[in-house]
Scaffold this motif. Structure first.
Motif, PDB file in Angstrom:
ATOM      1  N   ILE A   4       0.839  -1.207   0.000  1.00  0.00           N
ATOM      2  CA  ILE A   4       0.000   0.000   0.000  1.00  0.00           C
ATOM      3  C   ILE A   4       0.868   1.248   0.000  1.00  0.00           C
ATOM      4  O   ILE A   4       0.653   2.186  -0.782  1.00  0.00           O
ATOM      5  CB  ILE A   4      -0.952   0.001   1.216  1.00  0.00           C
ATOM      6  CG1 ILE A   4      -2.015  -1.083   1.067  1.00  0.00           C
ATOM      7  CG2 ILE A   4      -1.615   1.362   1.383  1.00  0.00           C
ATOM      8  CD1 ILE A   4      -2.891  -1.260   2.291  1.00  0.00           C
ATOM      9  N   PHE A   5       1.867   1.266   0.891  1.00  0.00           N
ATOM     10  CA  PHE A   5       2.771   2.418   0.976  1.00  0.00           C
ATOM     11  C   PHE A   5       3.551   2.593  -0.327  1.00  0.00           C
ATOM     12  O   PHE A   5       3.734   3.706  -0.815  1.00  0.00           O
ATOM     13  CB  PHE A   5       3.736   2.227   2.148  1.00  0.00           C
ATOM     14  CG  PHE A   5       4.651   3.398   2.377  1.00  0.00           C
ATOM     15  CD1 PHE A   5       4.149   4.625   2.752  1.00  0.00           C
ATOM     16  CD2 PHE A   5       6.027   3.258   2.224  1.00  0.00           C
ATOM     17  CE1 PHE A   5       4.994   5.704   2.966  1.00  0.00           C
ATOM     18  CE2 PHE A   5       6.873   4.331   2.424  1.00  0.00           C
ATOM     19  CZ  PHE A   5       6.359   5.560   2.806  1.00  0.00           C
ATOM     20  N   GLY A   6       3.988   1.471  -0.910  1.00  0.00           N
ATOM     21  CA  GLY A   6       4.719   1.532  -2.170  1.00  0.00           C
ATOM     22  C   GLY A   6       3.882   2.115  -3.291  1.00  0.00           C
ATOM     23  O   GLY A   6       4.382   2.901  -4.108  1.00  0.00           O
ATOM     24  N   PHE A  54      -4.840  -4.617  -7.197  1.00  0.00           N
ATOM     25  CA  PHE A  54      -4.002  -4.640  -6.003  1.00  0.00           C
ATOM     26  C   PHE A  54      -3.559  -6.058  -5.679  1.00  0.00           C
ATOM     27  O   PHE A  54      -2.414  -6.302  -5.298  1.00  0.00           O
ATOM     28  CB  PHE A  54      -4.760  -4.036  -4.824  1.00  0.00           C
ATOM     29  CG  PHE A  54      -3.965  -4.007  -3.548  1.00  0.00           C
ATOM     30  CD1 PHE A  54      -2.997  -3.037  -3.340  1.00  0.00           C
ATOM     31  CD2 PHE A  54      -4.168  -4.954  -2.557  1.00  0.00           C
ATOM     32  CE1 PHE A  54      -2.250  -3.013  -2.163  1.00  0.00           C
ATOM     33  CE2 PHE A  54      -3.436  -4.941  -1.388  1.00  0.00           C
ATOM     34  CZ  PHE A  54      -2.476  -3.953  -1.192  1.00  0.00           C
ATOM     35  N   ASN A  55      -4.479  -7.010  -5.832  1.00  0.00           N
ATOM     36  CA  ASN A  55      -4.138  -8.416  -5.562  1.00  0.00           C
ATOM     37  C   ASN A  55      -3.019  -8.900  -6.486  1.00  0.00           C
ATOM     38  O   ASN A  55      -2.141  -9.662  -6.068  1.00  0.00           O
ATOM     39  CB  ASN A  55      -5.368  -9.303  -5.739  1.00  0.00           C
ATOM     40  CG  ASN A  55      -6.330  -9.198  -4.565  1.00  0.00           C
ATOM     41  OD1 ASN A  55      -5.907  -8.930  -3.446  1.00  0.00           O
ATOM     42  ND2 ASN A  55      -7.602  -9.398  -4.820  1.00  0.00           N
ATOM     43  N   ASP A  56      -3.062  -8.454  -7.750  1.00  0.00           N
ATOM     44  CA  ASP A  56      -2.012  -8.839  -8.700  1.00  0.00           C
ATOM     45  C   ASP A  56      -0.667  -8.252  -8.284  1.00  0.00           C
ATOM     46  O   ASP A  56       0.374  -8.910  -8.399  1.00  0.00           O
ATOM     47  CB  ASP A  56      -2.370  -8.366 -10.112  1.00  0.00           C
ATOM     48  CG  ASP A  56      -3.519  -9.164 -10.722  1.00  0.00           C
ATOM     49  OD1 ASP A  56      -3.732 -10.300 -10.273  1.00  0.00           O
ATOM     50  OD2 ASP A  56      -4.195  -8.637 -11.625  1.00  0.00           O
ATOM     51  N   ILE A  57      -0.678  -7.012  -7.803  1.00  0.00           N
ATOM     52  CA  ILE A  57       0.560  -6.365  -7.348  1.00  0.00           C
ATOM     53  C   ILE A  57       1.107  -7.095  -6.123  1.00  0.00           C
ATOM     54  O   ILE A  57       2.317  -7.328  -5.998  1.00  0.00           O
ATOM     55  CB  ILE A  57       0.320  -4.880  -7.027  1.00  0.00           C
ATOM     56  CG1 ILE A  57      -0.082  -4.119  -8.296  1.00  0.00           C
ATOM     57  CG2 ILE A  57       1.567  -4.249  -6.405  1.00  0.00           C
ATOM     58  CD1 ILE A  57      -0.478  -2.684  -8.057  1.00  0.00           C
ATOM     59  N   MET A  58       0.211  -7.489  -5.225  1.00  0.00           N
ATOM     60  CA  MET A  58       0.628  -8.248  -4.043  1.00  0.00           C
ATOM     61  C   MET A  58       1.284  -9.558  -4.457  1.00  0.00           C
ATOM     62  O   MET A  58       2.356  -9.923  -3.952  1.00  0.00           O
ATOM     63  CB  MET A  58      -0.591  -8.538  -3.158  1.00  0.00           C
ATOM     64  CG  MET A  58      -1.112  -7.344  -2.401  1.00  0.00           C
ATOM     65  SD  MET A  58      -0.153  -6.991  -0.901  1.00  0.00           S
ATOM     66  CE  MET A  58      -0.654  -8.368   0.128  1.00  0.00           C
ATOM     67  N   GLU A  59       0.641 -10.269  -5.371  1.00  0.00           N
ATOM     68  CA  GLU A  59       1.154 -11.560  -5.814  1.00  0.00           C
ATOM     69  C   GLU A  59       2.488 -11.406  -6.527  1.00  0.00           C
ATOM     70  O   GLU A  59       3.397 -12.234  -6.361  1.00  0.00           O
ATOM     71  CB  GLU A  59       0.132 -12.228  -6.732  1.00  0.00           C
ATOM     72  CG  GLU A  59       0.453 -13.667  -7.090  1.00  0.00           C
ATOM     73  CD  GLU A  59       0.494 -14.561  -5.874  1.00  0.00           C
ATOM     74  OE1 GLU A  59       1.326 -15.504  -5.853  1.00  0.00           O
ATOM     75  OE2 GLU A  59      -0.294 -14.340  -4.926  1.00  0.00           O
ATOM     76  N   GLU A  60       2.625 -10.349  -7.324  1.00  0.00           N
ATOM     77  CA  GLU A  60       3.858 -10.096  -8.088  1.00  0.00           C
ATOM     78  C   GLU A  60       5.052  -9.893  -7.164  1.00  0.00           C
ATOM     79  O   GLU A  60       6.175 -10.306  -7.475  1.00  0.00           O
ATOM     80  CB  GLU A  60       3.661  -8.860  -8.974  1.00  0.00           C
ATOM     81  CG  GLU A  60       4.913  -8.358  -9.677  1.00  0.00           C
ATOM     82  CD  GLU A  60       5.372  -9.268 -10.802  1.00  0.00           C
ATOM     83  OE1 GLU A  60       6.552  -9.184 -11.176  1.00  0.00           O
ATOM     84  OE2 GLU A  60       4.539 -10.065 -11.290  1.00  0.00           O
ATOM     85  N   ASN A  61       4.825  -9.255  -6.017  1.00  0.00           N
ATOM     86  CA  ASN A  61       5.930  -8.875  -5.132  1.00  0.00           C
ATOM     87  C   ASN A  61       6.092  -9.776  -3.913  1.00  0.00           C
ATOM     88  O   ASN A  61       7.060  -9.627  -3.163  1.00  0.00           O
ATOM     89  CB  ASN A  61       5.734  -7.427  -4.656  1.00  0.00           C
ATOM     90  CG  ASN A  61       5.909  -6.416  -5.772  1.00  0.00           C
ATOM     91  OD1 ASN A  61       7.024  -6.060  -6.138  1.00  0.00           O
ATOM     92  ND2 ASN A  61       4.795  -5.961  -6.344  1.00  0.00           N
ATOM     93  N   ARG A  62       5.169 -10.714  -3.731  1.00  0.00           N
ATOM     94  CA  ARG A  62       5.177 -11.550  -2.528  1.00  0.00           C
ATOM     95  C   ARG A  62       6.509 -12.283  -2.327  1.00  0.00           C
ATOM     96  O   ARG A  62       7.113 -12.239  -1.253  1.00  0.00           O
ATOM     97  CB  ARG A  62       4.042 -12.571  -2.591  1.00  0.00           C
ATOM     98  CG  ARG A  62       3.884 -13.391  -1.314  1.00  0.00           C
ATOM     99  CD  ARG A  62       2.958 -14.579  -1.524  1.00  0.00           C
ATOM    100  NE  ARG A  62       1.767 -14.233  -2.258  1.00  0.00           N
ATOM    101  CZ  ARG A  62       0.691 -13.670  -1.711  1.00  0.00           C
ATOM    102  NH1 ARG A  62       0.693 -13.381  -0.429  1.00  0.00           N
ATOM    103  NH2 ARG A  62      -0.368 -13.396  -2.456  1.00  0.00           N
ATOM    104  N   GLY A  63       6.982 -12.947  -3.361  1.00  0.00           N
ATOM    105  CA  GLY A  63       8.206 -13.737  -3.239  1.00  0.00           C
ATOM    106  C   GLY A  63       9.416 -12.906  -2.884  1.00  0.00           C
ATOM    107  O   GLY A  63      10.223 -13.288  -2.024  1.00  0.00           O
TER     108      GLY A  63
END
Length: 199
Positions: free
Chosen positions: A115-117, A166-175
């Motif tokens: 969110i901050f990013g 947002f969910n896609d961004i979360m998934e993209e950066n999770r690892g």
């Protein structure tokens, strides 16, 4: 923080032993802070962290220079007078964030970081966002009960595509977020030096 909690727990345990007429037992097996310093210096000097450093160097290449706009023009004389803007989340908002994190199989840290990013990225008009984040620095169990200053900074690099959800961004950066957290034993200053990030 961790040390404050350990200190209070130790005082409370000793007090309870005293008022119950029991012998105060001091655990001498707890590692001392100087031993953590020696341990950390050994890890860095022995080359055991080189593989982790190399992975970070690869991740932090080609970082674009970004000039963050300020609210007021910088004075000619630097004063070091900083300020902060507190943000408070009420119980309902905190519950919503926690529930969202659970549904997306993420931690609250990961959720708030992304969110901050996104906020920073939109403000600057960039999709490659670098954020430094503090960690506990206690990666070895032998120092779980040691009082001392352990915090270390880590560098999170987020890739944000504003055309996705947002969910896609979360998934993209999770690892990458998890990988960076797992490498929090790398000294921040050492990363800056190896990756030439002092400019």
């Amino acid at each position: 923080g961790f040390s404050y909690r350990i200190f209070l727990e130790t005082i409370s345990d000793n007090y309870n032993q005293l008022i119950n007429n029991k012998k105060v037992v001091i655990n001498h097996s707890i590692a001392q802070y100087y031993q953590f310093s020696d341990y950390h210096n050994y890890l860095v000097g022995s080359g055991k962290l080189d593989e982790k450093f190399e992975a970070f160097e690869e991740r932090l290449t080609n970082i674009p220079k970004v000039y963050f706009p300020s609210d007021f023009p910088r004075t000619k004389k630097q004063t070091h007078n900083g300020h902060y803007l507190p943000i408070f989340l009420d119980a309902n908002k905190t519950r919503e964030i926690r529930n969202f994190a659970v549904k997306s199989s993420s931690s609250i840290y990961q959720t708030l970081l992304v969110i901050f990013g996104i906020i920073i990225g939109r403000h600057l008009g960039i999709g490659d966002v670098i954020i430094t984040s503090p960690t506990s620095g206690r990666t070895s169990k032998q120092f779980d009960r040691t009082v001392g200053c352990f915090p270390n900074l880590i560098i999170q690099r987020l890739s944000i595509d504003y055309n996705t959800s947002f969910n896609d961004i979360m998934e993209e950066n999770r690892g990458d977020i998890i990988s960076t957290l797992n490498n929090q034993d790398l000294p921040f200053i050492e990363i800056l030096e190896r990756c030439n990030l002092f400019d």
